[in-house]
Write a protein that holds these residues in place. Structure first.
Motif, mmCIF file in Angstrom:
data_model
loop_
_atom_site.group_PDB
_atom_site.id
_atom_site.type_symbol
_atom_site.label_atom_id
_atom_site.label_comp_id
_atom_site.label_asym_id
_atom_site.label_seq_id
_atom_site.Cartn_x
_atom_site.Cartn_y
_atom_site.Cartn_z
ATOM 1 N N ASP A 54 0.840 -1.209 0.000
ATOM 2 C CA ASP A 54 0.000 0.000 0.000
ATOM 3 C C ASP A 54 0.870 1.252 0.000
ATOM 4 N N ALA A 73 -6.609 4.725 -1.085
ATOM 5 C CA ALA A 73 -7.514 4.651 0.067
ATOM 6 C C ALA A 73 -8.970 4.604 -0.393
ATOM 7 N N ASP A 74 -9.327 5.485 -1.331
ATOM 8 C CA ASP A 74 -10.690 5.488 -1.862
ATOM 9 C C ASP A 74 -10.999 4.172 -2.561
ATOM 10 N N GLU A 106 -11.710 1.341 -0.035
ATOM 11 C CA GLU A 106 -13.040 1.462 0.567
ATOM 12 C C GLU A 106 -14.116 0.978 -0.398
ATOM 13 N N THR A 133 -9.322 -3.726 6.246
ATOM 14 C CA THR A 133 -9.293 -2.653 5.253
ATOM 15 C C THR A 133 -9.302 -1.278 5.913
ATOM 16 N N GLU A 134 -10.065 -1.130 6.999
ATOM 17 C CA GLU A 134 -10.115 0.182 7.653
ATOM 18 C C GLU A 134 -8.744 0.602 8.183
ATOM 19 N N VAL A 158 -6.712 1.734 5.107
ATOM 20 C CA VAL A 158 -7.179 3.057 4.670
ATOM 21 C C VAL A 158 -6.669 4.133 5.628
ATOM 22 N N ARG A 196 -4.397 7.371 4.649
ATOM 23 C CA ARG A 196 -4.829 8.748 4.902
ATOM 24 C C ARG A 196 -3.819 9.479 5.794
#
Length: 299
Positions: A202, A216-217, A220, A264-265, A268, A272
């Motif tokens: 990532d 990140a988008d 999600e 996943t959170e 992300v 961010r």
């Protein structure tokens, strides 16, 4: 370092293979399993990427495709300093993607049609960049070898349980061992691709595409869609689940301790935070609607 990890993984898989062979046929069975494992190691190293692509019926994307996927992969590969991998498309509604290949010179990136239908160009770039990071880190060598080898171990374990060996020699303990070996092989696959490796892909992928927010988008959106859309090819081949950017499985879900992907959170959140620390800003493009939200690739 990637080749050392691959060799260690092959050795572990070979030991498992020999263990099943021993339970099937004693010392002779173990010897036969060792010979077979040697051939399988060689075959997996040279052909496992092709096998995985065939498992998911991935079709090569022709140069000059109207979607511009080859152009995007070439652009991002240049940023990453990598040879341009082959590009494949999988006819599947669930948005997802994976990379495969024993080294950067023999790599491929595969995306589903659902990915192109549901994500914007920026988000697709983030996904492709993540897969290129796996190629750059030589993760794909381990991914492809373990996917095919673990599947073979599982099949041999099932064969041994139902057809192999005398009941007097194998007994109840041996039968139970056969039942344990198949999920153990799957666990080894999951352990081989560590959560830190996904975080690293990532991070590097965000650097390659130029904006952590794009990835990140994308993550999600992929998480929401993957939870709602079945991917039957992946369900039939669960040993390949660790290769995808998002876990494609529904019926094969396991406890978080053995999850093939980090939450996943958390991924992300890390992206961010990376965006804040580097001061990167969301880039505008004509792929965005008047509301500021990205439109899907083809719209």
């Amino acid at each position: 370092m990637g080749y050392v990890k691959t060799a260690m993984l092959m050795a572990a898989m070979t030991a498992l293979f020999m263990g099943v062979g021993y339970l099937l046929g004693g010392g002779s069975g173990a010897a036969i399993a060792l010979i077979a494992a040697g051939g399988m190691n060689a075959f997996s190293w040279w052909n496992s990427d092709k096998m995985v692509l065939r498992m998911h019926n991935a079709q090569p994307v022709a140069p000059g495709d109207r979607a511009g996927l080859n152009v995007l992969v070439k652009e991002l590969s240049g940023r990453a300093g990598l040879p341009v991998p082959k590009v494949y498309l999988i006819d599947a509604a669930q948005p997802n993607a994976f990379a495969t290949g024993r080294n950067p010179e023999n790599a491929a990136v595969a995306v589903t049609s659902g990915l192109l239908q549901r994500l914007s160009r920026e988000e697709v770039a983030g996904v492709i960049a993540h897969e290129l990071a796996h190629i750059q880190n030589h993760d794909t060598a381990i991914m492809t070898v373990t996917a095919t080898f673990a599947g073979a171990i599982s099949m041999l374990a099932n064969f041994a349980m139902f057809f192999g060996g005398s009941r007097e020699r194998i007994g109840v303990a041996g039968t139970l061992a056969m039942m344990i070996l198949a999920p153990l092989a799957a666990m080894l696959v999951q352990m081989a691709i560590s959560r830190s490796r996904e975080y690293e892909a990532d991070r590097i992928g965000a650097e390659i595409c130029g904006d952590p927010i794009w990835l990140a988008d994308a993550l999600e959106g992929l998480e929401r869609s993957a939870a709602a859309i079945d991917y039957m090819s992946a369900e039939r081949n669960p040993a390949t689940a660790h290769m995808f950017i998002i876990n494609p499985l529904h019926g094969q879900r396991m406890d978080n301790l053995f999850a093939t992907h980090p939450a996943t959170e958390n991924r992300v959140a890390a992206l961010r935070q990376m965006s804040k620390s580097t001061g990167s800003k969301r880039r505008k493009s004509d792929a965005r609607s008047e509301t500021g939200k990205s439109r899907p690739w083809g719209k």
